[in-house]
Design a protein around this motif. Structure first.
Motif, short mmCIF file in Angstrom:
data_model
loop_
_atom_site.label_atom_id
_atom_site.label_comp_id
_atom_site.label_asym_id
_atom_site.label_seq_id
_atom_site.Cartn_x
_atom_site.Cartn_y
_atom_site.Cartn_z
N SER A 177 81.16 50.40 24.48
CA SER A 177 81.94 51.08 25.51
C SER A 177 82.79 52.21 24.96
CB SER A 177 82.83 50.08 26.25
OG SER A 177 83.78 49.51 25.38
N THR A 178 82.98 52.26 23.64
CA THR A 178 83.77 53.34 23.05
C THR A 178 83.01 54.14 22.00
OG1 THR A 178 84.69 51.83 21.38
CG2 THR A 178 85.93 52.09 23.43
N ALA A 179 81.75 53.79 21.74
CA ALA A 179 80.96 54.53 20.75
C ALA A 179 80.34 55.77 21.40
CB ALA A 179 79.86 53.64 20.18
N ASP A 180 80.30 56.86 20.65
CA ASP A 180 79.83 58.13 21.19
C ASP A 180 78.39 58.06 21.69
OD1 ASP A 180 82.26 59.28 20.69
OD2 ASP A 180 81.65 60.20 18.79
N TRP A 181 77.54 57.26 21.02
CA TRP A 181 76.12 57.30 21.39
C TRP A 181 75.75 56.26 22.45
CZ3 TRP A 181 72.69 55.17 16.80
CH2 TRP A 181 73.17 53.93 16.40
N SER A 182 76.71 55.47 22.91
CA SER A 182 76.41 54.47 23.93
C SER A 182 77.29 54.59 25.17
CB SER A 182 76.55 53.06 23.35
OG SER A 182 77.76 52.90 22.66
N PRO A 184 78.17 57.18 27.05
CA PRO A 184 77.56 57.94 28.15
C PRO A 184 76.46 57.16 28.88
CG PRO A 184 77.82 59.33 26.22
CD PRO A 184 78.09 57.93 25.77
N ALA A 185 75.71 56.35 28.15
CA ALA A 185 74.65 55.56 28.78
C ALA A 185 75.24 54.50 29.70
CB ALA A 185 73.77 54.91 27.72
N LEU A 190 76.01 52.15 34.83
CA LEU A 190 76.91 51.20 35.48
C LEU A 190 78.02 51.85 36.29
CD1 LEU A 190 77.31 48.73 32.47
CD2 LEU A 190 75.77 48.48 34.44
N GLY A 191 78.19 53.15 36.20
CA GLY A 191 79.26 53.82 36.91
C GLY A 191 80.41 54.18 36.00
N ALA A 192 81.38 54.90 36.55
CA ALA A 192 82.44 55.51 35.74
C ALA A 192 83.58 54.56 35.39
CB ALA A 192 82.99 56.73 36.48
N ALA A 195 85.85 49.15 33.34
CA ALA A 195 85.96 47.71 33.55
C ALA A 195 84.59 47.09 33.81
CB ALA A 195 86.90 47.42 34.71
N LEU A 196 83.67 47.88 34.36
CA LEU A 196 82.33 47.39 34.65
C LEU A 196 81.46 47.31 33.41
CD1 LEU A 196 81.68 49.44 37.92
CD2 LEU A 196 82.44 47.06 37.72
N TRP A 197 81.91 47.92 32.32
CA TRP A 197 81.12 47.93 31.09
C TRP A 197 81.42 46.71 30.21
CZ3 TRP A 197 82.90 53.51 29.41
CH2 TRP A 197 82.60 54.42 30.45
N ARG A 198 82.48 46.00 30.49
CA ARG A 198 82.96 44.97 29.58
C ARG A 198 81.95 43.84 29.36
NH1 ARG A 198 88.49 45.69 28.54
NH2 ARG A 198 88.64 43.56 27.64
N ARG A 199 81.16 43.52 30.38
CA ARG A 199 80.16 42.44 30.25
C ARG A 199 79.00 42.84 29.36
NH1 ARG A 199 77.11 40.65 33.48
NH2 ARG A 199 77.11 38.44 32.91
#
Length: 281
Positions: A177-182, A184-185, A190-192, A195-199
């Motif tokens: 969720s904080t790495a440059d190469w992942s 943006p994906a 999953l949307g902007a 909080a939705l990326w944590r899972r």
């Protein structure tokens, strides 16, 4: 299930197959190695999740897992990393997104939600197929992966500790969720809202209370993606705070390639075998 190829290897059988995936809306290819013990016994299953730009074929051709898997009596399943086909939405000039970069999640954003359902494909569709066609003991499953696939392996284990009895990774993306190469994906799939990326982030899953008994991680110290993309120290910090046992081995001189992976593949398969046990009648 359609057979693409099958060949004898180390007394067992290496196959490549396709299935029509309802989740992904396309044919999905996967590889399975069955050890010789599978002719008479149910065998533990280890899932191998590949990294960015890869297919099932990378580890099958370069991972050097068959001799040890044959000796230990392990079935090795190698799914593809994303849906494929001309109708699948993609960014052809972006190797970090789209085809070849599914990130082992179920997308929720248009137009990707219609096809990028890799979590459902691997956790629901393929296990049913493996159970039907191979001598697989699905009560004894392990998961491992490389890079993006290491991210997938860690998150699958943390979310499903009742299913997976062992987990290891080669150079995983520790905090996507904080790495440059992942990052943006994750936003496109999953949307902007972060909080939705944590899972789908191993370190944040641990922070939010997810637990797994122990992990084995090998990381090349000469990996060009170490500082910006992988950052294993974040996983170390998360595991230490949560009391999760993490064996992190920094391997001097090794990079991010299959030269690195193949060098330590036997260690990882032995790790899984000790935790999954031998074949059962």
């Amino acid at each position: 299930m359609k057979i693409i190829s099958e060949a004898k290897a180390h007394g067992g059988r290496q196959g490549v197959y396709t299935t029509q995936s309802e989740a992904c809306g396309c044919d999905m290819t996967f590889a399975v190695f069955s050890p010789p013990l599978a002719k008479e016994h149910l065998c533990p299953v280890v899932w191998y999740l590949s990294g960015l730009t890869c297919t099932h074929a990378n580890v099958m051709d370069k991972g050097e897992y068959r001799r040890m898997a044959s000796e230990l009596g392990l079935i090795i399943v190698c799914p593809d990393v994303s849906p494929r086909g001309d109708h699948i939405p993609d960014e052809p000039d972006n190797w970090q997104f789209g085809k070849g970069a599914g990130f082992y999640l179920d997308a929720t954003e248009t137009p990707f939600a219609a096809h990028y359902k890799m979590e459902t494909h691997i956790l629901s569709e393929l296990p049913a197929l493996i159970a039907s066609h191979f001598a697989a003991d699905l009560d004894r499953q392990g998961v491992m992966g490389h890079s993006m696939g290491g991210h997938g392996a860690l998150t699958f284990a943390l979310k499903h500790p009742d299913r997976f009895k062992s987990c290891s990774a080669f150079a995983p993306i520790a905090q996507p969720s904080t790495a440059d190469w992942s990052r943006p994906a994750l936003e496109k799939y999953l949307g902007a809202d972060p909080a939705l990326w944590r899972r789908h982030d191993a370190t944040l899953l641990i922070e939010d209370g997810a637990r797994f008994d122990e992990f084995l991680v090998d990381q090349g110290a000469a990996d060009g993606f170490l500082e910006d993309g992988l950052r294993p120290w974040l996983l170390t910090e998360a595991c230490e705070k949560a009391g999760i046992s993490l064996t992190l081995r920094m391997q001097e001189g090794y990079d991010h390639s299959y030269n690195f992976i193949s060098s330590f593949m036997e260690d990882h398969l032995s790790w899984h075998s000790k935790r999954l046990g031998g074949p059962a009648a």
